[in-house]
Scaffold this motif. Sequence first.
Motif, PDB file in Angstrom:
ATOM      1  N   THR A  89     -26.316  34.064   9.836  1.00 24.77           N
ATOM      2  CA  THR A  89     -25.865  32.841   9.794  1.00 24.77           C
ATOM      3  C   THR A  89     -26.305  32.160   9.020  1.00 24.77           C
ATOM      4  O   THR A  89     -27.339  31.497   8.834  1.00 24.77           O
ATOM      5  N   THR A  90     -24.682  30.805   8.622  1.00 24.68           N
ATOM      6  CA  THR A  90     -25.649  29.562   7.674  1.00 24.68           C
ATOM      7  C   THR A  90     -24.233  28.616   7.712  1.00 24.68           C
ATOM      8  O   THR A  90     -23.122  29.450   7.694  1.00 24.68           O
ATOM      9  N   SER A  91     -24.590  27.129   7.411  1.00 21.54           N
ATOM     10  CA  SER A  91     -23.123  26.495   7.496  1.00 21.54           C
ATOM     11  C   SER A  91     -23.453  25.521   6.278  1.00 21.54           C
ATOM     12  O   SER A  91     -24.375  25.189   5.481  1.00 21.54           O
ATOM     13  N   ARG A  92     -21.898  25.116   5.975  1.00 23.20           N
ATOM     14  CA  ARG A  92     -22.210  23.938   4.926  1.00 23.20           C
ATOM     15  C   ARG A  92     -22.522  24.341   3.587  1.00 23.20           C
ATOM     16  O   ARG A  92     -23.115  23.831   3.404  1.00 23.20           O
ATOM     17  N   TRP A  93     -21.173  24.858   3.123  1.00 23.92           N
ATOM     18  CA  TRP A  93     -21.616  25.765   1.709  1.00 23.92           C
ATOM     19  C   TRP A  93     -20.266  25.258   0.930  1.00 23.92           C
ATOM     20  O   TRP A  93     -19.294  25.102   1.678  1.00 23.92           O
ATOM     21  N   PHE A  94     -20.404  24.823  -0.423  1.00 30.42           N
ATOM     22  CA  PHE A  94     -19.201  24.677  -1.081  1.00 30.42           C
ATOM     23  C   PHE A  94     -19.617  25.023  -2.493  1.00 30.42           C
ATOM     24  O   PHE A  94     -20.676  24.500  -2.857  1.00 30.42           O
ATOM     25  N   PRO A  95     -18.493  25.657  -2.677  1.00 30.21           N
ATOM     26  CA  PRO A  95     -17.505  26.461  -2.384  1.00 30.21           C
ATOM     27  C   PRO A  95     -17.631  27.677  -1.705  1.00 30.21           C
ATOM     28  O   PRO A  95     -19.423  27.563  -1.416  1.00 30.21           O
ATOM     29  N   LYS A  96     -16.787  28.504  -1.220  1.00 30.72           N
ATOM     30  CA  LYS A  96     -16.908  29.886  -1.240  1.00 30.72           C
ATOM     31  C   LYS A  96     -18.146  30.443  -1.447  1.00 30.72           C
ATOM     32  O   LYS A  96     -18.617  31.011  -2.351  1.00 30.72           O
ATOM     33  N   PRO A  97     -19.896  30.645  -0.397  1.00 26.44           N
ATOM     34  CA  PRO A  97     -20.422  30.882  -1.540  1.00 26.44           C
ATOM     35  C   PRO A  97     -20.356  33.210  -1.235  1.00 26.44           C
ATOM     36  O   PRO A  97     -19.410  33.360  -0.493  1.00 26.44           O
ATOM     37  N   GLN A  98     -21.825  33.429  -1.727  1.00 25.00           N
ATOM     38  CA  GLN A  98     -22.035  34.799  -1.824  1.00 25.00           C
ATOM     39  C   GLN A  98     -23.038  35.661  -1.214  1.00 25.00           C
ATOM     40  O   GLN A  98     -24.290  34.743  -1.343  1.00 25.00           O
ATOM     41  N   VAL A  99     -22.914  35.973  -0.330  1.00 22.63           N
ATOM     42  CA  VAL A  99     -23.365  36.843   0.706  1.00 22.63           C
ATOM     43  C   VAL A  99     -23.709  38.370  -0.124  1.00 22.63           C
ATOM     44  O   VAL A  99     -23.316  39.079  -0.339  1.00 22.63           O
ATOM     45  N   GLN A 100     -25.634  38.485  -0.140  1.00 22.69           N
ATOM     46  CA  GLN A 100     -25.971  39.663  -0.306  1.00 22.69           C
ATOM     47  C   GLN A 100     -27.606  39.866   0.318  1.00 22.69           C
ATOM     48  O   GLN A 100     -28.060  39.498   0.783  1.00 22.69           O
ATOM     49  N   TRP A 101     -27.434  41.628   0.613  1.00 22.52           N
ATOM     50  CA  TRP A 101     -28.888  41.733   1.027  1.00 22.52           C
ATOM     51  C   TRP A 101     -29.051  42.517   0.611  1.00 22.52           C
ATOM     52  O   TRP A 101     -28.667  43.011  -0.075  1.00 22.52           O
ATOM     53  N   LYS A 102     -30.366  42.882   0.822  1.00 24.23           N
ATOM     54  CA  LYS A 102     -31.367  43.407  -0.273  1.00 24.23           C
ATOM     55  C   LYS A 102     -32.588  43.478   0.783  1.00 24.23           C
ATOM     56  O   LYS A 102     -32.981  43.337   1.767  1.00 24.23           O
ATOM     57  N   ASP A 103     -33.159  44.881   0.697  1.00 30.02           N
ATOM     58  CA  ASP A 103     -34.146  45.491   1.185  1.00 30.02           C
ATOM     59  C   ASP A 103     -35.364  45.124   0.703  1.00 30.02           C
ATOM     60  O   ASP A 103     -35.743  43.854  -0.504  1.00 30.02           O
TER      61      ASP A 103
END
Length: 310
Positions: A145-159
Motif C-alpha cells: 500500500t502507498t498513497s499521495r501519488w500523482f498522476p496514477k502510478p505504475q505498480v510492479q512486483w519483482k523477485d
Amino acid sequence: MAPSSLRGVPGESPPHPIVAVLGGDTTLPCTLYPVMNAENMELRWLRSHISEVVFAYGNQQEQKEQQLPQYSGRTSLVKDSLTSGEAAVHMKNVQVSDGGLYTCLFKKGVFYEEATLELKVAGMGSYPKVLIEGPEEDGIRVVCTTSRWFPKPQVQWKDLNGEKLLVFSEVHTQDNEGLFHVEASLVVRDSTMRNVTCSIFNPTLGQEKARAIFIPEPFFPQTSPWLPTFAVSTTMLGLLIFGAGYFLRREHLAKLQAWKEQESLETSKEEDRQTKEDALKTRDKLRADLTWRKSQLYADWRKEHFQECK
C-alpha cells in the motif's frame, strides 16, 4: 522557451511540457523574439479561456482585479528579466489543479502575440508498506500500500533477481485533492521465492519508490513429496476399514439372525413340550375320572343286583 513576437512572427509552443513537482515551485517561461524590452507592455497568463487570468501585468505593475482566486498570492512576475524580453511567471505551492495548458499573451497598443505551453504536475507519494496478510489458496498473500501519488502510478512486483511478477491485482482510488492511493496484492506460491519487492513508479518524473519483504519458509503451506502417496494410502486404508466394517456387520447380523432363529426354535420346542405335558395331564385326568365313574357304576349295579336276589 515559448517564443512570441510583436513583428508578425507566429508564437511557437515549447517542444516539451513543463514538469512541476507537487507542492513545490515552478516557473512558466515566455520570451519575446527578437529580444526587446517588455517593461511597458501588457502581459497576461491565461488558462483555457481569456477570462481565466492566472497573472496580469500592465502599467509596470501587477493587475489583480481579474485574477482567479486560486492563484492569488501564489504567482509573481520575474521582473529582472523584462528588459531582456523574458516574461516569466513564478508559481508557488503547485497543486494538482494547476496542470494543463497556459497561454502567454503580449500586447502593446493594437498589436499582440501569444504562445502556449503545457504544465504537467507530478508528485512522489509515500514509500510503500509491504505486509504478509496470510495464507491464500496454495500460497501466501502479500499486500503493498502507498498513497499521495500523482498522476496514477505504475505498480510492479519483482523477485530477488529483479524479474517481474506479472500476476497480481491492484486497486487505485483518489482522495479529495486528486491524489492516488494504491493497494496491490500478490499471491506467492513458490516457497523458494523468499524475497519480493513492491515498486511504485511515477511515469511523469521517471522515478520510483520500492520496498522489499522477506517471507519465512514456515509461512508457506507445508508440502511433502510423500503427500500424494500418503493420500492414496489413507484412501485405501479407509476403504479397507469400511469394507471390513461392512463384512463384520454382515457377520454380526447373520449371527444375530441365527441366534434369533435358534431362540425361536427353542421357544417353539418348549411350547410343544408344554402342550404335550398338558395333553398328558388332561388324558390322565380323564382316565382317572373314567375309572372312578366305572367304579361307581359297578357299585350301583351290585347293590341293585343284591336287592333283586332277596
